[in-house]
Design a protein around this motif. Structure first.
Motif, mmCIF file in Angstrom:
data_model
loop_
_atom_site.group_PDB
_atom_site.id
_atom_site.type_symbol
_atom_site.label_atom_id
_atom_site.label_comp_id
_atom_site.label_asym_id
_atom_site.label_seq_id
_atom_site.Cartn_x
_atom_site.Cartn_y
_atom_site.Cartn_z
ATOM 1 N N GLU A 18 35.975 -23.449 66.249
ATOM 2 C CA GLU A 18 37.088 -24.406 66.202
ATOM 3 C C GLU A 18 38.400 -23.717 66.569
ATOM 4 N N GLU A 44 38.415 -22.902 70.363
ATOM 5 C CA GLU A 44 38.683 -24.091 71.179
ATOM 6 C C GLU A 44 40.163 -24.480 71.130
ATOM 7 N N LYS A 45 40.761 -24.436 69.951
ATOM 8 C CA LYS A 45 42.187 -24.751 69.828
ATOM 9 C C LYS A 45 43.027 -23.734 70.605
#
Length: 99
Positions: free
Chosen positions: A48, A51-52
Motif C-alpha cells: 500500500e 503504491e501511494k
C-alpha cells in the motif's frame, strides 16, 4: 531528447565507461564512497505504501523509465545486448522499451 548521453546513478561505472567510449576518452575507475547497506526498514514497507509512493512520484518514475529506455537503447545500438541483459537483471526490474 536534446541530451546526447544519459547515465544511470545505480549503474554509475557502466555509465561513465559508456560515456568515455562514446566520446573516445580514457575510461576512469570511479571510487566507491558513501556505500550503505540495506537495513530492516526495507522489509517493513508494505505494498500500500509503495503504491501511494509511486502514485505521488508518478512523473519521477516516468522520467526515470524514459532515461532507462534511452540508456538501454544506446547500449543496444552499439552492439552490447549481453550487457543490457546483465544490467536489467541487476536492476531487478523490467527493461522499458525492450520486448
Amino acid at each position: 531528447d536534446r541530451y546526447f548521453f544519459i547515465g544511470i546513478a545505480e549503474k554509475m561505472q557502466e555509465s561513465f565507461n559508456k560515456l568515455a567510449d562514446f566520446t573516445k576518452k580514457k575510461r576512469l575507475k570511479l571510487p566507491l564512497v558513501n556505500i550503505s547497506t540495506k537495513d530492516m526498514q526495507v522489509g517493513e514497507i508494505n505494498n500500500e505504501f509503495i503504491e501511494k509512493f509511486k502514485k505521488y512520484n508518478n512523473l519521477d518514475y516516468k522520467i526515470y523509465n524514459y532515461c532507462l529506455e534511452k540508456f538501454y537503447k544506446l547500449f543496444i545500438s552499439l552492439g552490447f545486448l549481453k550487457i543490457i541483459v546483465q544490467l536489467a537483471l541487476s536492476l531487478d526490474s523490467n527493461v522499458p522499451g525492450i520486448e
